[in-house]
Design a protein around this motif. Structure first.
Motif, short mmCIF file in Angstrom:
data_model
loop_
_atom_site.label_atom_id
_atom_site.label_comp_id
_atom_site.label_asym_id
_atom_site.label_seq_id
_atom_site.Cartn_x
_atom_site.Cartn_y
_atom_site.Cartn_z
N ASP A 8 0.86 -1.18 0.00
CA ASP A 8 0.00 0.00 0.00
C ASP A 8 0.89 1.24 0.00
O ASP A 8 1.54 1.54 1.01
N GLU A 9 0.93 1.93 -1.12
CA GLU A 9 1.83 3.07 -1.24
C GLU A 9 1.47 4.17 -0.25
O GLU A 9 2.36 4.83 0.31
N GLU A 14 2.82 7.25 4.79
CA GLU A 14 2.53 7.60 6.18
C GLU A 14 3.64 7.12 7.11
O GLU A 14 4.04 7.84 8.04
N ALA A 15 4.14 5.91 6.88
CA ALA A 15 5.22 5.38 7.72
C ALA A 15 6.50 6.20 7.55
O ALA A 15 7.18 6.53 8.53
N ALA A 16 6.83 6.54 6.32
CA ALA A 16 8.02 7.35 6.07
C ALA A 16 7.85 8.75 6.64
O ALA A 16 8.81 9.35 7.13
N CYS A 17 6.62 9.25 6.60
CA CYS A 17 6.33 10.58 7.14
C CYS A 17 6.71 10.64 8.61
O CYS A 17 7.32 11.60 9.07
N ARG A 18 6.37 9.60 9.36
CA ARG A 18 6.71 9.57 10.79
C ARG A 18 8.22 9.60 11.00
O ARG A 18 8.72 10.29 11.89
N VAL A 19 8.97 8.90 10.16
CA VAL A 19 10.43 8.90 10.28
C VAL A 19 10.99 10.30 10.05
O VAL A 19 11.79 10.81 10.84
N PHE A 20 10.57 10.93 8.95
CA PHE A 20 11.07 12.27 8.65
C PHE A 20 10.64 13.27 9.71
O PHE A 20 11.38 14.20 10.05
N THR A 37 8.79 1.40 6.49
CA THR A 37 7.84 1.07 5.42
C THR A 37 7.71 -0.42 5.16
O THR A 37 6.75 -0.86 4.53
N GLY A 38 8.71 -1.19 5.62
CA GLY A 38 8.73 -2.62 5.33
C GLY A 38 9.19 -2.92 3.92
O GLY A 38 9.03 -4.05 3.44
N LEU A 39 9.75 -1.94 3.26
CA LEU A 39 10.20 -2.11 1.87
C LEU A 39 11.71 -2.27 1.83
O LEU A 39 12.44 -1.75 2.67
#
Length: 198
Positions: A8-9, A14-20, A37-39
């Motif tokens: 799910d892109e 959203e996951a990357a947003c939290r990191v940044f 992201t699990g990617l």
């Protein structure tokens, strides 16, 4: 023909947003982004092109989400213009206090970016400027409504007052991150209201 994506892109953003948001652009590593992201590394870059492109995507997502929430408050909360501005300021305080309680007091992604990166990257600066103008327009509209309904009695130009409220919000965010206690944050809200209705 390439393989269809199996993730799910939107969730990845959203996951990357939290990191940044927590670490900032410079502090976020590719490994951090992969774990969140699990990617795999290749999937991150095949999908989002580059770290900077993903960062701007995350920043835009954050701005769209928080901007919509704040516009909704200004359109629906409070009996009049002043009440709507106060409701917005109170919502900012609540968001900061919630972050503090949950242990992720990361402040505002937008404010963090303004102070750390804003003019190092022209594309990021463009995104920030677009968001700023959108927020100022919404604030100005509410303030004009307050001047019409008599709840905002300051004779100042609505655009200048919109900047005042936006600056108050930026300042509250930074003060909260600096450890300002709840009572001080709420007094800032009250002082801001007095400035609008002296």
């Amino acid at each position: 023909m390439g393989r269809p994506r199996t993730f799910d892109e939107g969730r990845a953003v959203e996951a990357a947003c939290r990191v940044f948001w927590l670490k900032g652009y410079e502090g976020a590593t590719t490994e951090d982004l992969c774990q969140a992201t699990g990617l795999g590394r290749s999937s991150v870059y095949n999908t989002f092109i580059s770290k900077s492109h993903l960062f701007r995507r995350c920043l835009s997502h954050y701005m769209d989400t928080t901007g919509a929430r704040q516009v909704s408050i200004m359109e629906n909360a409070g009996p009049d213009g002043l009440g709507r501005v106060q409701a917005l300021l109170e919502a900012i305080v609540e968001a900061e206090l919630e972050g503090r309680r949950e242990g992720y007091g990361s402040g505002c992604f937008t404010v963090n970016t303004i102070t750390a990166l804003a003019y190092d990257d022209p594309e990021t600066a463009t995104i920030l400027d677009r968001d700023k103008e959108r927020r100022l327009l919404a604030l100005r509209s509410v303030i004009q409504g307050g001047q019409r309904d008599g709840s905002i009695t300051s004779p100042e130009d609505p655009h200048a007052l919109a900047w005042y409220v936006a600056s108050t919000i930026y300042g509250m965010r930074v003060a909260a991150q600096s450890g300002a206690p709840e009572d001080i944050l709420r007094r800032i809200v009250a002082t801001g209201a007095v400035a609008l209705a002296p």
